[in-house]
Scaffold this motif. Structure first.
Motif, PDB file in Angstrom:
ATOM      1  N   SER A  15     -13.518 104.351   9.475  1.00 34.46           N
ATOM      2  CA  SER A  15     -12.362 105.257   9.579  1.00 34.46           C
ATOM      3  C   SER A  15     -11.444 105.097   8.363  1.00 34.46           C
ATOM      4  CB  SER A  15     -11.545 104.956  10.839  1.00 34.46           C
ATOM      5  OG  SER A  15     -12.370 104.741  11.929  1.00 34.46           O
ATOM      6  N   SER A  18     -13.121 106.500   5.214  1.00 33.74           N
ATOM      7  CA  SER A  18     -13.075 107.958   5.202  1.00 33.74           C
ATOM      8  C   SER A  18     -11.691 108.436   4.756  1.00 33.74           C
ATOM      9  CB  SER A  18     -13.429 108.475   6.603  1.00 33.74           C
ATOM     10  OG  SER A  18     -13.270 109.859   6.664  1.00 33.74           O
ATOM     11  N   GLY A  71     -17.364 112.078   6.911  1.00 30.19           N
ATOM     12  CA  GLY A  71     -18.189 111.323   7.846  1.00 30.19           C
ATOM     13  C   GLY A  71     -19.609 111.297   7.309  1.00 30.19           C
ATOM     14  N   GLU A 153     -14.194 104.511  22.358  1.00 24.79           N
ATOM     15  CA  GLU A 153     -15.208 105.432  21.817  1.00 24.79           C
ATOM     16  C   GLU A 153     -16.499 105.435  22.633  1.00 24.79           C
ATOM     17  OE1 GLU A 153     -15.936 103.273  18.116  1.00 24.79           O
ATOM     18  OE2 GLU A 153     -14.727 104.741  17.064  1.00 24.79           O
ATOM     19  N   LEU A 192      -4.064 103.152  11.819  1.00 23.53           N
ATOM     20  CA  LEU A 192      -5.127 103.539  10.895  1.00 23.53           C
ATOM     21  C   LEU A 192      -4.507 104.028   9.579  1.00 23.53           C
ATOM     22  CD1 LEU A 192      -8.105 103.908  10.600  1.00 23.53           C
ATOM     23  CD2 LEU A 192      -7.933 106.061  11.849  1.00 23.53           C
TER      24      LEU A 192
END
Ligand code: ADP
Ligand code: CDP
Length: 205
Positions: A15, A18, A71, A153, A192
């Motif tokens: 994450s 990205s 991704g 998740e 994040l």
């Protein structure tokens, strides 16, 4: 430029990579996805990680790896493997695959064939694969925090996820040593975006 983001399981590597890659306008590369692909293909062919037939089997497969900033995706011919490799069965088998030097070399060859600039994430991107990287980071977080994030998740219980993460940390220990010059970031207390901003602020101008 190559930026490496290594770290333990579920520390936020993909994450964060990205987000950093999108901010820089470059792709990111998930090395773990290639280890996961090797594991899934080994399982489907009924081959153990140490079977000498595994490497030729992998080399004969029409495996395509798309390292996109949004991704990373994996394909076997027309079949997309991206979701299939994120399973508890692959989690449980991947460290044994990653312990085989010939399979590490198979992954490393694919990674070194990519053209920079990119952000590369995994365990040994800043040490074994891209020691020449211009900026190196290493993400950590407590096992509990990581298990809670993964539980959001996947349909599994936090305690089981935590136990599996700790087992995988232990099996992956040999290739999970931070580069001496890496910035180590505890992502536990950060959002994040907070981790992404910390990395962007530390990049050489
Ligand atoms: P890794 O690639 O290291 O396995 P992921 O990027 O898949 O880790 O992150 C695992 C989960 O944790 C994702 O759902 C992600 O959104 C979440 N996450 C990552 N970093 C943070 C953070 N600092 N705070 C909260 N959640 C995070
Ligand atoms: O993000 P998470 O740790 O859950 O998984 P991953 O990054 O997709 O990595 C899956 C597995 O691949 C790890 O548990 C390691 O066994 C292996 N791996 C490795 O050995 N070296 C790397 N550079 C990346 C992954």
């Amino acid at each position: 430029m190559i930026v490496t983001i290594d770290g333990v399981a579920a520390s936020g590597k993909s994450s964060v990579s990205s987000g950093v890659a999108r901010a820089l306008g470059v792709p990111y590369v998930s090395s773990g996805l290639l280890y996961r692909a090797a594991t899934l293909l080994a399982h489907e062919a009924g081959l153990a990680p140490h079977d000498p037939a595994l490497l030729p089997h992998l080399e004969a497969q029409p495996l395509r790896f798309e390292p996109l900033a949004g991704g990373n995706r994996l394909w076997l011919g027309e079949r997309e493997l991206t979701a299939d490799v994120q399973s508890a069965a692959v989690d449980a088998g991947v460290s044994a695959v990653a312990a085989r030097p010939e399979l590490r070399a198979w992954v490393d060859r694919r990674l070194r064939a990519l053209t920079p600039p990119f952000v590369a994430e995994g365990r040994d991107m800043g040490t074994a694969v891209f020691p020449q990287a211009q900026a190196k980071f290493y993400l950590t977080a407590s096992a509990r925090v990581r298990a809670q994030r993964r539980a959001a998740e996947r349909p599994e219980a936090v305690d089981e996820i935590e136990a599996a993460l700790l087992r995988r940390d232990e099996h992956d220990r040999a290739q999970s040593v931070p580069a001496p010059e890496a910035h180590v970031i505890d992502t536990g207390p950060l959002t994040l975006q907070g981790v992404i901003d910390t990395i962007l602020a530390a990049l050489p101008q």
